[in-house]
Design an enzyme around this catalytic site. Sequence first.
Site, PDB file in Angstrom:
ATOM      1  N   CYS A  76      -3.564   6.590  -9.322  1.00  0.00           N
ATOM      2  CA  CYS A  76      -2.178   6.638  -8.864  1.00  0.00           C
ATOM      3  C   CYS A  76      -1.756   8.095  -8.677  1.00  0.00           C
ATOM      4  O   CYS A  76      -1.917   8.916  -9.567  1.00  0.00           O
ATOM      5  CB  CYS A  76      -1.320   5.923  -9.896  1.00  0.00           C
ATOM      6  SG  CYS A  76       0.270   6.637 -10.225  1.00  0.00           S
ATOM      7  N   GLU A  77      -1.249   8.393  -7.492  1.00  0.00           N
ATOM      8  CA  GLU A  77      -0.918   9.789  -7.200  1.00  0.00           C
ATOM      9  C   GLU A  77       0.366  10.246  -7.886  1.00  0.00           C
ATOM     10  O   GLU A  77       0.668  11.433  -7.901  1.00  0.00           O
ATOM     11  CB  GLU A  77      -0.839  10.021  -5.687  1.00  0.00           C
ATOM     12  CG  GLU A  77       0.317   9.361  -4.986  1.00  0.00           C
ATOM     13  CD  GLU A  77       0.285   9.606  -3.477  1.00  0.00           C
ATOM     14  OE1 GLU A  77      -0.762  10.034  -2.966  1.00  0.00           O
ATOM     15  OE2 GLU A  77       1.313   9.369  -2.825  1.00  0.00           O
ATOM     16  N   HIS A  78       1.118   9.320  -8.446  1.00  0.00           N
ATOM     17  CA  HIS A  78       2.349   9.714  -9.135  1.00  0.00           C
ATOM     18  C   HIS A  78       2.099  10.158 -10.572  1.00  0.00           C
ATOM     19  O   HIS A  78       2.855  10.946 -11.123  1.00  0.00           O
ATOM     20  CB  HIS A  78       3.362   8.553  -9.128  1.00  0.00           C
ATOM     21  CG  HIS A  78       3.794   8.168  -7.752  1.00  0.00           C
ATOM     22  ND1 HIS A  78       4.083   6.877  -7.375  1.00  0.00           N
ATOM     23  CD2 HIS A  78       3.959   8.926  -6.638  1.00  0.00           C
ATOM     24  CE1 HIS A  78       4.418   6.858  -6.100  1.00  0.00           C
ATOM     25  NE2 HIS A  78       4.339   8.087  -5.619  1.00  0.00           N
ATOM     26  N   HIS A  79       1.074   9.606 -11.196  1.00  0.00           N
ATOM     27  CA  HIS A  79       0.814   9.918 -12.612  1.00  0.00           C
ATOM     28  C   HIS A  79      -0.611  10.406 -12.883  1.00  0.00           C
ATOM     29  O   HIS A  79      -0.952  10.730 -14.010  1.00  0.00           O
ATOM     30  CB  HIS A  79       1.050   8.674 -13.482  1.00  0.00           C
ATOM     31  CG  HIS A  79       2.449   8.149 -13.402  1.00  0.00           C
ATOM     32  ND1 HIS A  79       2.826   7.163 -12.508  1.00  0.00           N
ATOM     33  CD2 HIS A  79       3.568   8.484 -14.094  1.00  0.00           C
ATOM     34  CE1 HIS A  79       4.114   6.908 -12.662  1.00  0.00           C
ATOM     35  NE2 HIS A  79       4.587   7.698 -13.616  1.00  0.00           N
ATOM     36  N   GLN A 117      -0.681   1.887  -4.304  1.00  0.00           N
ATOM     37  CA  GLN A 117      -1.281   0.594  -3.956  1.00  0.00           C
ATOM     38  C   GLN A 117      -0.876   0.110  -2.561  1.00  0.00           C
ATOM     39  O   GLN A 117      -1.692  -0.452  -1.829  1.00  0.00           O
ATOM     40  CB  GLN A 117      -0.899  -0.435  -5.023  1.00  0.00           C
ATOM     41  CG  GLN A 117      -1.617  -1.762  -4.815  1.00  0.00           C
ATOM     42  CD  GLN A 117      -1.318  -2.748  -5.932  1.00  0.00           C
ATOM     43  OE1 GLN A 117      -1.070  -2.352  -7.063  1.00  0.00           O
ATOM     44  NE2 GLN A 117      -1.354  -4.024  -5.604  1.00  0.00           N
ATOM     45  N   HIS A 145      -1.793  -1.180 -13.321  1.00  0.00           N
ATOM     46  CA  HIS A 145      -1.571   0.264 -13.288  1.00  0.00           C
ATOM     47  C   HIS A 145      -1.449   0.789 -14.713  1.00  0.00           C
ATOM     48  O   HIS A 145      -0.532   0.391 -15.436  1.00  0.00           O
ATOM     49  CB  HIS A 145      -0.284   0.578 -12.513  1.00  0.00           C
ATOM     50  CG  HIS A 145      -0.387   0.300 -11.049  1.00  0.00           C
ATOM     51  ND1 HIS A 145      -0.330   1.289 -10.096  1.00  0.00           N
ATOM     52  CD2 HIS A 145      -0.577  -0.859 -10.375  1.00  0.00           C
ATOM     53  CE1 HIS A 145      -0.473   0.752  -8.894  1.00  0.00           C
ATOM     54  NE2 HIS A 145      -0.611  -0.553  -9.034  1.00  0.00           N
ATOM     55  N   CYS A 147      -0.396   3.539 -15.643  1.00  0.00           N
ATOM     56  CA  CYS A 147       0.865   4.260 -15.840  1.00  0.00           C
ATOM     57  C   CYS A 147       1.996   3.294 -16.198  1.00  0.00           C
ATOM     58  O   CYS A 147       3.048   3.723 -16.676  1.00  0.00           O
ATOM     59  CB  CYS A 147       1.232   5.087 -14.608  1.00  0.00           C
ATOM     60  SG  CYS A 147       1.400   4.119 -13.102  1.00  0.00           S
TER      61      CYS A 147
HETATM   62 ZN    ZN Z   1       1.674   5.635 -11.507  1.00  0.00          ZN
END
Ligand code: ZN
Length: 184
Positions: A76-79, A117, A145, A147
């Site tokens: 996941c590119e956010h976390h 995703q 996920h 995260c």
């Molecule tokens: Zn994430």
Amino acid sequence: MVNKDKVEAAVKLLLEGMGEDVNREGLKETPARVARMYEELLSGMGASAKEHLSKTFEASDSQIVLERDITFYSICEHHLMPFFGKIHIAYIPDGQVVGISKLARTVEVYAARLQIQERLTAEIADAIMENLRPKGVMVLVSAEHMCMTMRGVKKPGSQTVTAASRGLFDEDESLKSLFWNMVK
Ligand code: ZN
């Protein structure tokens, strides 16, 4: 492409930021190890699905082809935490089919990157439309996920489901419901 020297330096800084002693025995090799790991996990960045989807075979009928339960792992590119699960891909050939393993290879190309995703789902559908040129394609991704399940709301086992449809699957509701029945 992954710059291993930069990742290595960054992981060292990250460890320091975490309050760690980067020289202690267990962490000495960690920055280099993590850099090698990211090189592998993000290997899809320089890859193209075209090479996998261009080796096609002729097929006279146009029955739905469904490849289900393709396992994938992505980040996941956010976390920068893993998300992973199963992907089902269905397409309606227009004279051409690909070897079953090529769909799994296509998944790998797009999963082995920093992702979200929704984009992973759409990129797989678009790559198949563009390279194989079927009458329609539908992609369903179901993933956990880390995260979400390891931190924050902490709901272990909860699945995020995304779907993308193109061509006939987009136009024909009965085809769409056929797909949902096939993957149920
Ligand atoms: Zn994430």
